[in-house]
Scaffold this active site. Structure first.
Site, PDB file in Angstrom:
ATOM      1  N   ASN A   7      91.081  59.022 106.663  1.00  0.00           N
ATOM      2  CA  ASN A   7      89.866  58.337 106.113  1.00  0.00           C
ATOM      3  C   ASN A   7      89.389  60.026 106.980  1.00  0.00           C
ATOM      4  O   ASN A   7      88.967  59.838 108.149  1.00  0.00           O
ATOM      5  CB  ASN A   7      90.255  57.709 107.201  1.00  0.00           C
ATOM      6  CG  ASN A   7      87.927  57.290 106.852  1.00  0.00           C
ATOM      7  OD1 ASN A   7      87.633  57.821 106.400  1.00  0.00           O
ATOM      8  ND2 ASN A   7      88.452  55.810 108.275  1.00  0.00           N
ATOM      9  N   ARG A  91      90.397  57.459 101.947  1.00  0.00           N
ATOM     10  CA  ARG A  91      89.363  56.431 101.349  1.00  0.00           C
ATOM     11  C   ARG A  91      87.723  57.024 101.309  1.00  0.00           C
ATOM     12  O   ARG A  91      87.982  58.681 101.645  1.00  0.00           O
ATOM     13  CB  ARG A  91      88.785  56.024 102.539  1.00  0.00           C
ATOM     14  CG  ARG A  91      87.772  54.949 103.391  1.00  0.00           C
ATOM     15  CD  ARG A  91      87.114  54.616 104.287  1.00  0.00           C
ATOM     16  NE  ARG A  91      85.526  53.406 104.793  1.00  0.00           N
ATOM     17  CZ  ARG A  91      84.317  53.937 105.401  1.00  0.00           C
ATOM     18  NH1 ARG A  91      84.657  54.983 106.722  1.00  0.00           N
ATOM     19  NH2 ARG A  91      84.192  53.410 105.950  1.00  0.00           N
ATOM     20  N   HIS A 180      82.089  48.607 102.523  1.00  0.00           N
ATOM     21  CA  HIS A 180      83.270  48.193 103.026  1.00  0.00           C
ATOM     22  C   HIS A 180      83.722  46.656 102.455  1.00  0.00           C
ATOM     23  O   HIS A 180      84.616  46.099 102.406  1.00  0.00           O
ATOM     24  CB  HIS A 180      82.482  46.708 104.018  1.00  0.00           C
ATOM     25  CG  HIS A 180      81.482  47.606 105.024  1.00  0.00           C
ATOM     26  ND1 HIS A 180      80.524  46.960 105.575  1.00  0.00           N
ATOM     27  CD2 HIS A 180      81.850  49.312 105.512  1.00  0.00           C
ATOM     28  CE1 HIS A 180      80.308  48.268 106.584  1.00  0.00           C
ATOM     29  NE2 HIS A 180      80.956  49.469 106.749  1.00  0.00           N
ATOM     30  N   ARG A 241      71.443  51.027 113.320  1.00  0.00           N
ATOM     31  CA  ARG A 241      70.656  51.232 111.539  1.00  0.00           C
ATOM     32  C   ARG A 241      69.991  50.005 112.381  1.00  0.00           C
ATOM     33  O   ARG A 241      70.292  48.811 112.173  1.00  0.00           O
ATOM     34  CB  ARG A 241      71.665  51.089 110.700  1.00  0.00           C
ATOM     35  CG  ARG A 241      72.728  51.571 110.694  1.00  0.00           C
ATOM     36  CD  ARG A 241      73.543  51.712 108.993  1.00  0.00           C
ATOM     37  NE  ARG A 241      74.196  52.617 108.897  1.00  0.00           N
ATOM     38  CZ  ARG A 241      75.426  52.654 109.085  1.00  0.00           C
ATOM     39  NH1 ARG A 241      76.777  51.343 108.763  1.00  0.00           N
ATOM     40  NH2 ARG A 241      76.955  53.875 108.440  1.00  0.00           N
ATOM     41  N   GLU A 385      92.081  47.368 106.169  1.00  0.00           N
ATOM     42  CA  GLU A 385      91.578  48.686 105.080  1.00  0.00           C
ATOM     43  C   GLU A 385      92.342  49.774 104.696  1.00  0.00           C
ATOM     44  O   GLU A 385      92.686  50.328 103.529  1.00  0.00           O
ATOM     45  CB  GLU A 385      89.985  49.439 105.433  1.00  0.00           C
ATOM     46  CG  GLU A 385      88.708  48.061 105.918  1.00  0.00           C
ATOM     47  CD  GLU A 385      88.024  48.655 105.844  1.00  0.00           C
ATOM     48  OE1 GLU A 385      86.890  49.147 105.656  1.00  0.00           O
ATOM     49  OE2 GLU A 385      87.228  49.133 107.560  1.00  0.00           O
TER      50      GLU A 385
END
Length: 401
Positions: A7, A91, A180, A241, A385
């Site tokens: 990743n 990823r 996601h 965010r 993940e």
């Protein structure tokens, strides 16, 4: 088969090495501060002590070489040779409409990822650096791209389109893509398995809430709506965010404060959310501590965060005409007892009955936190993940031979 999962960020690189015979993790680690003379490599072989190295790592090719070196190190490694790595999984955040599933890395795929740089300017270029670095260090080893957006490619048109001139979709592919996806996919399947019920019979709302967060409506095992939009900025209030807001705010604030596009983009992505409202932190643990001390801004930040999460759960129950299972996952979802409690206490109209004792249990395994009489099963399911990436990589490489 041994699969290395990568990743890659712009200045960091996470990795895990899997033995796919039993899906065990042989080692994992993180390279931080890439591009600096004091880069940090943290390496953890399973069952052994963590190792930290500080050195100059100026780009991702060197970072991957350092990872390979420590994986094959006589003292701290877990491999005799780099040749034991038979596949690499990456990823990749944004696959646009081109990738509805994970895919082998080839010239055409790389060209498409470059074309999508505008849709994920912070993430896709970093993923490409990771792919290129792996190619240089492990030539000939097959690589697979696993996309955050792929799971959401099943959304119907009425869910992914914005109510703006369609020419913008036709020319620039302006639409909702979500994110996601690997996590929502994994936890929805894990929830069905835990309950011993067929996935295709279930209406599941998965809540991936961490520093970034998104909610997905999963009906019959496929995504039918999700809270993040064309970018990860839309949807829930997050650590830094803003989440949903009136788009007219952007030009209004730009005019009043004489901000550039990049400055307002930075404000909404890096200086909003929990951090902006609390004035303390983007970390839910610190927000919760502040709330317990009676700090009004921390309390307000928590209440806004919980309220918006609960609104999305309610809207997706409406979108699917019901819900059988609600899943909490990721850093906040798995660890915040008080957030889960506050959300569930306001979902009694759906038939949710929280068991406070079960909710308070901390475990690394999937578990139910509702009573036996609850009409909706609420679960905490730790996400994985990296395992999804390793599984897809293993499957695709085997099928390509």
């Amino acid at each position: 088969m041994k699969v290395l999962v990568i990743n890659a960020g712009s200045s960091s690189l996470k990795y895990q090495l899997y033995n796919m015979e039993d899906e065990s993790v042989l080692a994992k680690g993180l390279v931080e501060r890439i591009g600096m003379d004091s880069s940090i490599l943290t390496h953890k072989p399973t069952g052994r002590e963590e190792v930290t190295e500080v050195s100059e790592i100026l780009e991702h090719t060197t970072a991957i070489r350092k990872v390979i070196d420590i994986l094959t190190d006589k003292e701290n490694g877990v491999l005799d040779s780099v040749s034991e790595i038979q596949a690499v999984g990456h990823r990749v955040v944004h696959g646009g409409e081109a990738f509805k599933a994970s895919a082998l890395v080839d010239d055409a795929a790389k060209a498409e990822i470059r074309r999508l740089f505008d849709l994920a300017p912070l993430h896709n270029p970093a993923a490409m650096m990771g792919i290129r670095a792996a190619e240089l260090n492990m030539p000939g080893v097959p690589q697979v791209m696993v996309f955050d957006t792929a799971f959401h490619q099943t959304m119907p048109e009425h869910a992914y389109l914005y109510a703006i001139p369609r020419v913008l979709y036709k020319k620039y592919k302006v639409r909702r893509y979500g994110a996601h996806g690997t996590s929502h996919d994994y936890v929805s399947k894990a929830a069905a398995e835990y309950l011993g019920r067929p996935l295709e019979d279930l209406k599941i709302i998965t809540c991936h809430v961490g520093n970034g967060g998104s909610v997905t409506a999963v009906r019959g095992g496929v995504s039918v709506d999700t809270s993040m939009g064309m970018t990860p900025l839309e949807g829930l209030m997050m650590g830094t965010r803003s989440g949903d807001l009136d788009p007219a705010i952007v030009p209004y604030v730009m005019n009043k404060e004489e901000l550039s596009v990049s400055e307002v983009n930075s404000m909404l992505n890096k200086h909003s959310g929990l951090l902006a409202i609390s004035g303390i932190s983007s970390d839910m643990r610190e927000i919760t501590e502040g709330m317990e001390k009676g700090e009004p801004n921390s309390t307000l930040a928590f209440e806004m965060y919980e309220y918006r999460l609960r609104k999305y759960i309610g809207s997706y129950a409406a979108a699917m005409n019901g819900v059988d299972v609600i899943v909490f996952t990721a850093g906040v979802g798995e660890n915040s007892v008080v957030l889960r409690q506050k959300v569930c206490e306001q979902l009694t109209y759906l038939g949710v009955e929280l068991d406070e004792a079960l909710n308070a249990i901390r475990s690394g395994e999937p578990r139910r936190i509702t009573t036996e009489n609850s009409k909706v099963d609420v679960l905490v399911v730790p996400t994985n993940e990296e395992l999804v990436i390793a599984r897809d990589t293993h499957r695709i490489v085997l099928n390509s031979k």
